[in-house]
Design a protein around this motif. Structure first.
Motif, PDB file in Angstrom:
ATOM      1  N   PRO A 199      -2.285  -1.227  -5.506  1.00  0.00           N
ATOM      2  CA  PRO A 199      -3.168  -1.333  -6.674  1.00  0.00           C
ATOM      3  C   PRO A 199      -2.827  -0.313  -7.750  1.00  0.00           C
ATOM      4  CG  PRO A 199      -4.439  -1.492  -4.651  1.00  0.00           C
ATOM      5  CD  PRO A 199      -3.041  -1.111  -4.251  1.00  0.00           C
ATOM      6  N   ASP A 200      -2.288   0.836  -7.332  1.00  0.00           N
ATOM      7  CA  ASP A 200      -1.777   1.832  -8.274  1.00  0.00           C
ATOM      8  C   ASP A 200      -0.347   1.429  -8.631  1.00  0.00           C
ATOM      9  OD1 ASP A 200      -0.752   3.997  -9.627  1.00  0.00           O
ATOM     10  OD2 ASP A 200      -1.190   5.470  -8.066  1.00  0.00           O
ATOM     11  N   LEU A 201      -0.222   0.608  -9.666  1.00  0.00           N
ATOM     12  CA  LEU A 201       1.083   0.035  -9.991  1.00  0.00           C
ATOM     13  C   LEU A 201       2.099   1.108 -10.363  1.00  0.00           C
ATOM     14  CD1 LEU A 201       2.820  -2.449 -10.306  1.00  0.00           C
ATOM     15  CD2 LEU A 201       1.931  -2.722 -12.639  1.00  0.00           C
ATOM     16  N   ALA A 202       1.657   2.154 -11.042  1.00  0.00           N
ATOM     17  CA  ALA A 202       2.591   3.224 -11.404  1.00  0.00           C
ATOM     18  C   ALA A 202       3.164   3.877 -10.150  1.00  0.00           C
ATOM     19  CB  ALA A 202       1.891   4.257 -12.276  1.00  0.00           C
ATOM     20  N   GLY A 203       2.305   4.096  -9.151  1.00  0.00           N
ATOM     21  CA  GLY A 203       2.783   4.661  -7.895  1.00  0.00           C
ATOM     22  C   GLY A 203       3.737   3.719  -7.186  1.00  0.00           C
ATOM     23  N   ALA A 204       3.432   2.425  -7.213  1.00  0.00           N
ATOM     24  CA  ALA A 204       4.308   1.436  -6.583  1.00  0.00           C
ATOM     25  C   ALA A 204       5.665   1.388  -7.276  1.00  0.00           C
ATOM     26  CB  ALA A 204       3.644   0.064  -6.616  1.00  0.00           C
ATOM     27  N   GLN A 205       5.668   1.518  -8.594  1.00  0.00           N
ATOM     28  CA  GLN A 205       6.928   1.460  -9.333  1.00  0.00           C
ATOM     29  C   GLN A 205       7.852   2.619  -8.982  1.00  0.00           C
ATOM     30  OE1 GLN A 205       5.207   1.145 -13.255  1.00  0.00           O
ATOM     31  NE2 GLN A 205       5.530  -1.081 -13.340  1.00  0.00           N
ATOM     32  N   LYS A 206       7.274   3.777  -8.688  1.00  0.00           N
ATOM     33  CA  LYS A 206       8.100   4.919  -8.286  1.00  0.00           C
ATOM     34  C   LYS A 206       8.833   4.624  -6.979  1.00  0.00           C
ATOM     35  CE  LYS A 206       5.181   8.436 -10.493  1.00  0.00           C
ATOM     36  NZ  LYS A 206       4.282   9.598 -10.251  1.00  0.00           N
ATOM     37  N   VAL A 207       8.121   4.014  -6.031  1.00  0.00           N
ATOM     38  CA  VAL A 207       8.752   3.659  -4.759  1.00  0.00           C
ATOM     39  C   VAL A 207       9.787   2.556  -4.977  1.00  0.00           C
ATOM     40  CG1 VAL A 207       8.347   2.780  -2.428  1.00  0.00           C
ATOM     41  CG2 VAL A 207       6.696   4.349  -3.475  1.00  0.00           C
ATOM     42  N   ALA A 208       9.447   1.580  -5.804  1.00  0.00           N
ATOM     43  CA  ALA A 208      10.367   0.470  -6.070  1.00  0.00           C
ATOM     44  C   ALA A 208      11.672   0.959  -6.685  1.00  0.00           C
ATOM     45  CB  ALA A 208       9.699  -0.548  -6.987  1.00  0.00           C
ATOM     46  N   GLU A 209      11.581   1.926  -7.570  1.00  0.00           N
ATOM     47  CA  GLU A 209      12.792   2.470  -8.197  1.00  0.00           C
ATOM     48  C   GLU A 209      13.702   3.109  -7.158  1.00  0.00           C
ATOM     49  OE1 GLU A 209      11.453   5.116 -11.224  1.00  0.00           O
ATOM     50  OE2 GLU A 209      10.600   3.507 -12.463  1.00  0.00           O
ATOM     51  N   ARG A 210      13.114   3.804  -6.192  1.00  0.00           N
ATOM     52  CA  ARG A 210      13.913   4.429  -5.132  1.00  0.00           C
ATOM     53  C   ARG A 210      14.621   3.386  -4.281  1.00  0.00           C
ATOM     54  NH1 ARG A 210       9.433   7.397  -2.115  1.00  0.00           N
ATOM     55  NH2 ARG A 210      10.979   7.259  -0.444  1.00  0.00           N
ATOM     56  N   LEU A 211      13.979   2.238  -4.095  1.00  0.00           N
ATOM     57  CA  LEU A 211      14.522   1.211  -3.210  1.00  0.00           C
ATOM     58  C   LEU A 211      15.309   0.140  -3.953  1.00  0.00           C
ATOM     59  CD1 LEU A 211      11.423   0.704  -0.867  1.00  0.00           C
ATOM     60  CD2 LEU A 211      13.483   2.047  -0.416  1.00  0.00           C
ATOM     61  N   GLY A 212      15.285   0.187  -5.281  1.00  0.00           N
ATOM     62  CA  GLY A 212      15.993  -0.817  -6.067  1.00  0.00           C
ATOM     63  C   GLY A 212      15.386  -2.193  -5.942  1.00  0.00           C
ATOM     64  N   THR A 213      14.049  -2.259  -6.005  1.00  0.00           N
ATOM     65  CA  THR A 213      13.370  -3.537  -5.825  1.00  0.00           C
ATOM     66  C   THR A 213      12.237  -3.663  -6.835  1.00  0.00           C
ATOM     67  OG1 THR A 213      12.395  -4.992  -4.150  1.00  0.00           O
ATOM     68  CG2 THR A 213      11.740  -2.679  -4.083  1.00  0.00           C
TER      69      THR A 213
ATOM     70  N   GLY B  37       0.811  -1.218   0.000  1.00  0.00           N
ATOM     71  CA  GLY B  37       0.000   0.000   0.000  1.00  0.00           C
ATOM     72  C   GLY B  37       0.838   1.257   0.000  1.00  0.00           C
ATOM     73  N   VAL B  38       1.843   1.309  -0.871  1.00  0.00           N
ATOM     74  CA  VAL B  38       2.883   2.335  -0.767  1.00  0.00           C
ATOM     75  C   VAL B  38       2.481   3.712  -1.289  1.00  0.00           C
ATOM     76  CG1 VAL B  38       4.795   0.708  -0.732  1.00  0.00           C
ATOM     77  CG2 VAL B  38       3.920   1.533  -2.939  1.00  0.00           C
ATOM     78  N   THR B  39       1.283   3.870  -1.856  1.00  0.00           N
ATOM     79  CA  THR B  39       0.863   5.223  -2.231  1.00  0.00           C
ATOM     80  C   THR B  39       0.196   5.954  -1.070  1.00  0.00           C
ATOM     81  OG1 THR B  39      -1.269   4.442  -3.092  1.00  0.00           O
ATOM     82  CG2 THR B  39       0.568   4.607  -4.662  1.00  0.00           C
ATOM     83  N   HIS B  40       0.090   5.302   0.082  1.00  0.00           N
ATOM     84  CA  HIS B  40      -0.470   5.938   1.282  1.00  0.00           C
ATOM     85  C   HIS B  40       0.418   7.114   1.687  1.00  0.00           C
ATOM     86  CE1 HIS B  40      -1.808   6.411   5.453  1.00  0.00           C
ATOM     87  NE2 HIS B  40      -2.832   5.621   5.187  1.00  0.00           N
ATOM     88  N   TRP B  41      -0.213   8.210   2.101  1.00  0.00           N
ATOM     89  CA  TRP B  41       0.533   9.435   2.409  1.00  0.00           C
ATOM     90  C   TRP B  41       1.436   9.307   3.625  1.00  0.00           C
ATOM     91  CZ3 TRP B  41      -4.449   8.388   3.590  1.00  0.00           C
ATOM     92  CH2 TRP B  41      -4.878   8.612   4.894  1.00  0.00           C
ATOM     93  N   HIS B  42       1.231   8.294   4.458  1.00  0.00           N
ATOM     94  CA  HIS B  42       2.078   8.114   5.630  1.00  0.00           C
ATOM     95  C   HIS B  42       3.337   7.297   5.346  1.00  0.00           C
ATOM     96  CE1 HIS B  42      -0.673   9.053   9.333  1.00  0.00           C
ATOM     97  NE2 HIS B  42      -0.371  10.117   8.614  1.00  0.00           N
ATOM     98  N   LEU B  43       3.522   6.840   4.133  1.00  0.00           N
ATOM     99  CA  LEU B  43       4.701   6.021   3.844  1.00  0.00           C
ATOM    100  C   LEU B  43       6.003   6.666   4.325  1.00  0.00           C
ATOM    101  CD1 LEU B  43       5.996   3.498   2.548  1.00  0.00           C
ATOM    102  CD2 LEU B  43       6.152   4.827   0.417  1.00  0.00           C
ATOM    103  N   PRO B  44       6.248   7.960   4.072  1.00  0.00           N
ATOM    104  CA  PRO B  44       7.529   8.542   4.520  1.00  0.00           C
ATOM    105  C   PRO B  44       7.748   8.464   6.028  1.00  0.00           C
ATOM    106  CG  PRO B  44       6.464   9.980   2.921  1.00  0.00           C
ATOM    107  CD  PRO B  44       5.459   8.927   3.283  1.00  0.00           C
ATOM    108  N   LEU B  45       6.672   8.505   6.815  1.00  0.00           N
ATOM    109  CA  LEU B  45       6.823   8.447   8.270  1.00  0.00           C
ATOM    110  C   LEU B  45       7.437   7.124   8.713  1.00  0.00           C
ATOM    111  CD1 LEU B  45       3.414   9.986   9.421  1.00  0.00           C
ATOM    112  CD2 LEU B  45       5.638  11.117   9.278  1.00  0.00           C
ATOM    113  N   PHE B  46       7.162   6.069   7.976  1.00  0.00           N
ATOM    114  CA  PHE B  46       7.719   4.753   8.281  1.00  0.00           C
ATOM    115  C   PHE B  46       9.028   4.504   7.534  1.00  0.00           C
ATOM    116  CE2 PHE B  46       3.139   4.443   8.867  1.00  0.00           C
ATOM    117  CZ  PHE B  46       3.031   3.810  10.097  1.00  0.00           C
ATOM    118  N   LEU B  47       9.037   4.854   6.258  1.00  0.00           N
ATOM    119  CA  LEU B  47      10.164   4.479   5.408  1.00  0.00           C
ATOM    120  C   LEU B  47      11.437   5.243   5.753  1.00  0.00           C
ATOM    121  CD1 LEU B  47      11.131   2.706   3.145  1.00  0.00           C
ATOM    122  CD2 LEU B  47      10.275   4.394   1.493  1.00  0.00           C
TER     123      LEU B  47
END
Length: 336
Positions: A35-49, A8-18
């Motif tokens: 479910p928003d795959l484009a949003g998930a891919q942005k986070v994945a690129e930052r983490l290399g996963t 659920g990485v498009t949640h606005w609280h992600l930075p508070l945890f990550l």
């Protein structure tokens, strides 16, 4: 090294945890989902996963040791149940479900399986709460008053979380999102006492949405009275929220008017000022690190789904008192 997935990485609280998680050297990120795959891919690129839309597919593919669960409230209980059944420790954002029945079910399942399921009721670990509990140890609480008014709810659309505005998917408005902190904190400060919902009123007049944008609640907890005011009506461009708290014990009066200061007065006229954080946001790093350390040691969370279930059952009673009709199934949305 804990093999970690983020759900659920498009949640606005992600930075508070990550952000605190990324400062650790004992986590490896094996995948993210949303479910928003484009949003998930942005986070994945930052983490290399890798990024997948379906958390179930992600978990089955990566076999993680630990998970962070965010996402849409209507989907959280099912996600938690999936992880509990597979024995994967996790942190799950509050409220962990739509209503008391959902969260009670996963809390019972977690208890049966001795599952690690931490919930960030971070005010418990906040500086002013910790110091006040130490300062007032053994004293009676006469009243507790909490105000948390957030910015207009349209902010969630800008943060790719427009589902927050839909009661069928969020379960409610400011009460379930912001007020839930105090539905946990009040019984924590006044434990082992019955909680009576004396009064409750909600309104959606500011924004005319299916969720409440303002709520006022009166609780009786044993001999103590507690009030909560929360909403989505604060329009200041400079500050995140209108937050102020006051607590009266038998010997002291505590007032938190700013993000960094608490004033303490006594019946004799004494005044003391504490330089201490009163903001919930500042406490997430402590919560995250404490939870991960507990996973590594094989300990249970400081607070968990049983606490979330208690708060959510109380929330159900408040909504009932206020005359709100809550969604039991997707689509049952009503206006206040």
């Amino acid at each position: 090294m804990l093999r970690t997935v983020l759900i659920g990485v498009t949640h606005w609280h992600l930075p508070l945890f990550l952000e605190p998680m990324q400062k650790r050297d004992d986590l490896s990120y094996v995948g993210v989902s949303d479910p928003d795959l484009a949003g998930a891919q942005k986070v994945a690129e930052r983490l290399g996963t890798i990024a997948l839309a379906d958390y179930r597919e992600l978990v089955e593919q990566t076999k993680p040791d630990f998970a962070l669960v965010l996402g849409i409230h209507a989907e959280m209980a099912a996600t938690a149940e999936f992880l509990i059944e597979r024995g994967i420790p996790f942190i799950i954002e509050k409220p962990a479900g739509l209503n008391g029945a959902q969260v009670s079910h996963i809390a019972e399942l977690a208890a049966e399986r001795d599952a690690f399921a931490a919930v960030p009721f971070v005010f418990r670990q906040n500086g002013w709460v910790t110091r006040m509990r130490e300062h007032s140890a053994g004293e009676r609480f006469d009243h507790l008053s909490f105000t948390m008014i957030g910015r207009p709810p349209q902010q969630y659309e800008r943060m790719a979380s427009g589902w927050v505005l839909d009661r069928a998917r969020s379960g409610g408005g400011a009460l379930i999102n912001l007020g839930i902190h105090f539905l946990d904190l009040i019984p924590y400060l006044v434990p082992d006492e019955p909680v009576e919902v004396v009064g409750a009123a909600i309104s959606n007049t500011a924004w005319d949405l299916s969720i409440e944008d303002y709520a006022s609640v009166i609780l009786k907890v044993g001999t103590s009275l507690a009030t909560i005011q929360t909403g989505y009506r604060y329009t200041s461009p400079d500050e995140y929220m209108d937050m102020h708290f006051s607590v009266r014990t038998a010997a002291s009066y505590y007032v938190a008017r700013t993000p960094t200061e608490v004033q303490v007065t006594t019946p004799e006229g004494g005044i003391e000022t504490w330089e201490v954080s009163t903001m919930n946001m500042k406490t997430y790093p402590f919560f995250v690190n404490d939870a991960i350390e507990r996973v590594l040691r094989g300990d249970m969370p400081a607070f968990d789904l049983s606490d979330a279930a208690r708060a959510m059952r109380l929330l159900d009673r408040i909504y009932e008192k206020a005359g709100a009709i809550l969604p039991s199934t997707p689509g049952s949305v009503t206006q206040e």
